[in-house]
Design an enzyme around this catalytic site. Structure first.
Site, PDB file in Angstrom:
ATOM      1  N   HIS A 268      -3.407   1.274   8.431  1.00  0.00           N
ATOM      2  CA  HIS A 268      -2.034   1.789   8.308  1.00  0.00           C
ATOM      3  C   HIS A 268      -1.978   2.941   7.298  1.00  0.00           C
ATOM      4  O   HIS A 268      -1.415   4.003   7.578  1.00  0.00           O
ATOM      5  CB  HIS A 268      -1.107   0.635   7.893  1.00  0.00           C
ATOM      6  CG  HIS A 268       0.309   1.036   7.634  1.00  0.00           C
ATOM      7  ND1 HIS A 268       1.377   0.571   8.367  1.00  0.00           N
ATOM      8  CD2 HIS A 268       0.850   1.870   6.705  1.00  0.00           C
ATOM      9  CE1 HIS A 268       2.494   1.112   7.921  1.00  0.00           C
ATOM     10  NE2 HIS A 268       2.207   1.894   6.894  1.00  0.00           N
ATOM     11  N   GLU A 269      -2.596   2.713   6.125  1.00  0.00           N
ATOM     12  CA  GLU A 269      -2.533   3.735   5.065  1.00  0.00           C
ATOM     13  C   GLU A 269      -3.275   5.002   5.468  1.00  0.00           C
ATOM     14  O   GLU A 269      -2.800   6.116   5.214  1.00  0.00           O
ATOM     15  CB  GLU A 269      -3.112   3.194   3.755  1.00  0.00           C
ATOM     16  CG  GLU A 269      -2.342   2.037   3.137  1.00  0.00           C
ATOM     17  CD  GLU A 269      -0.854   2.260   3.074  1.00  0.00           C
ATOM     18  OE1 GLU A 269      -0.410   3.418   2.897  1.00  0.00           O
ATOM     19  OE2 GLU A 269      -0.114   1.288   3.235  1.00  0.00           O
TER      20      GLU A 269
ATOM     21  N   CYS B 238       6.734  -0.373   6.650  1.00  0.00           N
ATOM     22  CA  CYS B 238       6.297   0.824   5.940  1.00  0.00           C
ATOM     23  C   CYS B 238       7.397   1.219   4.966  1.00  0.00           C
ATOM     24  O   CYS B 238       8.576   1.179   5.318  1.00  0.00           O
ATOM     25  CB  CYS B 238       6.052   1.938   6.956  1.00  0.00           C
ATOM     26  SG  CYS B 238       5.512   3.486   6.207  1.00  0.00           S
ATOM     27  N   LEU B 239       7.006   1.604   3.774  1.00  0.00           N
ATOM     28  CA  LEU B 239       8.010   2.008   2.779  1.00  0.00           C
ATOM     29  C   LEU B 239       8.773   3.255   3.227  1.00  0.00           C
ATOM     30  O   LEU B 239       9.856   3.531   2.732  1.00  0.00           O
ATOM     31  CB  LEU B 239       7.346   2.252   1.421  1.00  0.00           C
ATOM     32  CG  LEU B 239       6.665   1.024   0.788  1.00  0.00           C
ATOM     33  CD1 LEU B 239       6.082   1.374  -0.565  1.00  0.00           C
ATOM     34  CD2 LEU B 239       7.618  -0.145   0.670  1.00  0.00           C
TER      35      LEU B 239
ATOM     36  N   GLY C  40       0.842  -1.191   0.000  1.00  0.00           N
ATOM     37  CA  GLY C  40       0.000   0.000   0.000  1.00  0.00           C
ATOM     38  C   GLY C  40       0.874   1.236   0.000  1.00  0.00           C
ATOM     39  O   GLY C  40       2.091   1.156   0.224  1.00  0.00           O
TER      40      GLY C  40
ATOM     41  N   GLN D 288       3.279  10.042   1.369  1.00  0.00           N
ATOM     42  CA  GLN D 288       4.588   9.372   1.341  1.00  0.00           C
ATOM     43  C   GLN D 288       5.414   9.767   0.126  1.00  0.00           C
ATOM     44  O   GLN D 288       6.627   9.564   0.107  1.00  0.00           O
ATOM     45  CB  GLN D 288       4.412   7.848   1.363  1.00  0.00           C
ATOM     46  CG  GLN D 288       3.891   7.324   2.691  1.00  0.00           C
ATOM     47  CD  GLN D 288       3.786   5.826   2.662  1.00  0.00           C
ATOM     48  OE1 GLN D 288       2.805   5.269   2.193  1.00  0.00           O
ATOM     49  NE2 GLN D 288       4.829   5.150   3.151  1.00  0.00           N
TER      50      GLN D 288
ATOM     51  N   HIS E  96      -1.497   7.474   7.605  1.00  0.00           N
ATOM     52  CA  HIS E  96      -0.564   8.389   6.930  1.00  0.00           C
ATOM     53  C   HIS E  96      -1.247   9.718   6.591  1.00  0.00           C
ATOM     54  O   HIS E  96      -0.596  10.755   6.557  1.00  0.00           O
ATOM     55  CB  HIS E  96      -0.044   7.772   5.623  1.00  0.00           C
ATOM     56  CG  HIS E  96       1.096   6.800   5.806  1.00  0.00           C
ATOM     57  ND1 HIS E  96       2.313   7.177   6.304  1.00  0.00           N
ATOM     58  CD2 HIS E  96       1.194   5.477   5.527  1.00  0.00           C
ATOM     59  CE1 HIS E  96       3.128   6.121   6.329  1.00  0.00           C
ATOM     60  NE2 HIS E  96       2.471   5.067   5.863  1.00  0.00           N
TER      61      HIS E  96
END
Ligand code: NI
Length: 181
Positions: A142-143, A100-101, A47, A52, A146
Site C-alpha cells: 500500500h505504502e 488510507c489517511l 503507515g 501524502q 503511493h
C-alpha cells in the site's frame, strides 16, 4: 517535530511519481522522517508515504505494536524504507480491507500479494532486506504504491466493496475498524 497536513484524495500531488532519494544521512531527511512519524501517530495510522504530506520523495514509514483494538492484526516492526523495491515470493494473492489517511473514514477491499520480499535503505543509507507476509506485506505494498501515485481506491477488487467505515461496521461487513494505511 511537526504534524503535517495529510493530502486527501483529489489532490493531484497524490498521483505523481516520486523521485529517488540521493542524499542519505542528512538533517533534512531526518527531519522529514520525524515529521512523518509525528503525522502518522497523530492520525493513528499504520503507515505513511512522503507524497501524502506533499513531499515527492521515495520514502515510506510503517509499523505498529500489538493493539487490543485490532486483535486480528499482529505487530509490524517500525520501519523507515527509502527507495524501496518489492518482489513477490509467490503468486498467491489475498483480499483484505484497507484504509488510507488520504481517504479518511473509508475502507475498501484490495487484493495484494500475500508473500513479498522488500528491500531499500534506512535514513543512514544502510541496506534493508526483509521477507513479509499477511498484513505486514499488505502495508508495504500500500505504502509503496503511493510512491508511484497509486491510491488503493484505484485497486478495489469491486466497487461495491468500498464505503464509509461506520456503515461497513454497522452492517457487519467489517468486523473491527481494522487499521488505516
Ligand atoms: Ni495510504
Amino acid at each position: 517535530m511537526a504534524i503535517r497536513p495529510v493530502l486527501r484524495l483529489g489532490d493531484p500531488r497524490l498521483l505523481q511519481v516520486a523521485s529517488e532519494v540521493t542524499d542519505f544521512n542528512s538533517a533534512e531527511l531526518d527531519m522529514l522522517i520525524e515529521d512523518m512519524f509525528d503525522t502518522m501517530a497523530a492520525q493513528d495510522g499504520a503507515g505513511l508515504a512522503a507524497p501524502q504530506i506533499g513531499i515527492g520523495l521515495r520514502v515510506v514509514i510503517f509499523g505498529f505494536d500489538d493493539n487490543p483494538r485490532y486483535p486480528d492484526i499482529s505487530a509490524v516492526p517500525r520501519t523507515i524504507l527509502i527507495n524501496p523495491q518489492i518482489i513477490k515470493i509467490s503468486d498467491e494473492m489475498e483480499q483484505g480491507w484497507e484504509g488510507c489517511l488520504s481517504v479518511p473514514g473509508m475502507r475498501g477491499v484490495v487484493s495484494r500479494y500475500k508473500h513479498i520480499r522488500y528491500s531499500g535503505f534506512d535514513a543512514a543509507g544502510n541496506a534493508i532486506d526483509v521477507d513479509a507476509s499477511g498484513f505486514h506485506a499488505r502495508v508495504v505494498q500500500h505504502e509503496c504504491d503511493h510512491l508511484d501515485g497509486i491510491i488503493y481506491t484505484q485497486r478495489l477488487t469491486e466497487p461495491s466493496k468500498f464505503g464509509f467505515t461506520e456503515e461497513l461496521l454497522s452492517s457487519g461487513q467489517l468486523s473491527s475498524d481494522g487499521c488505516s494505511e
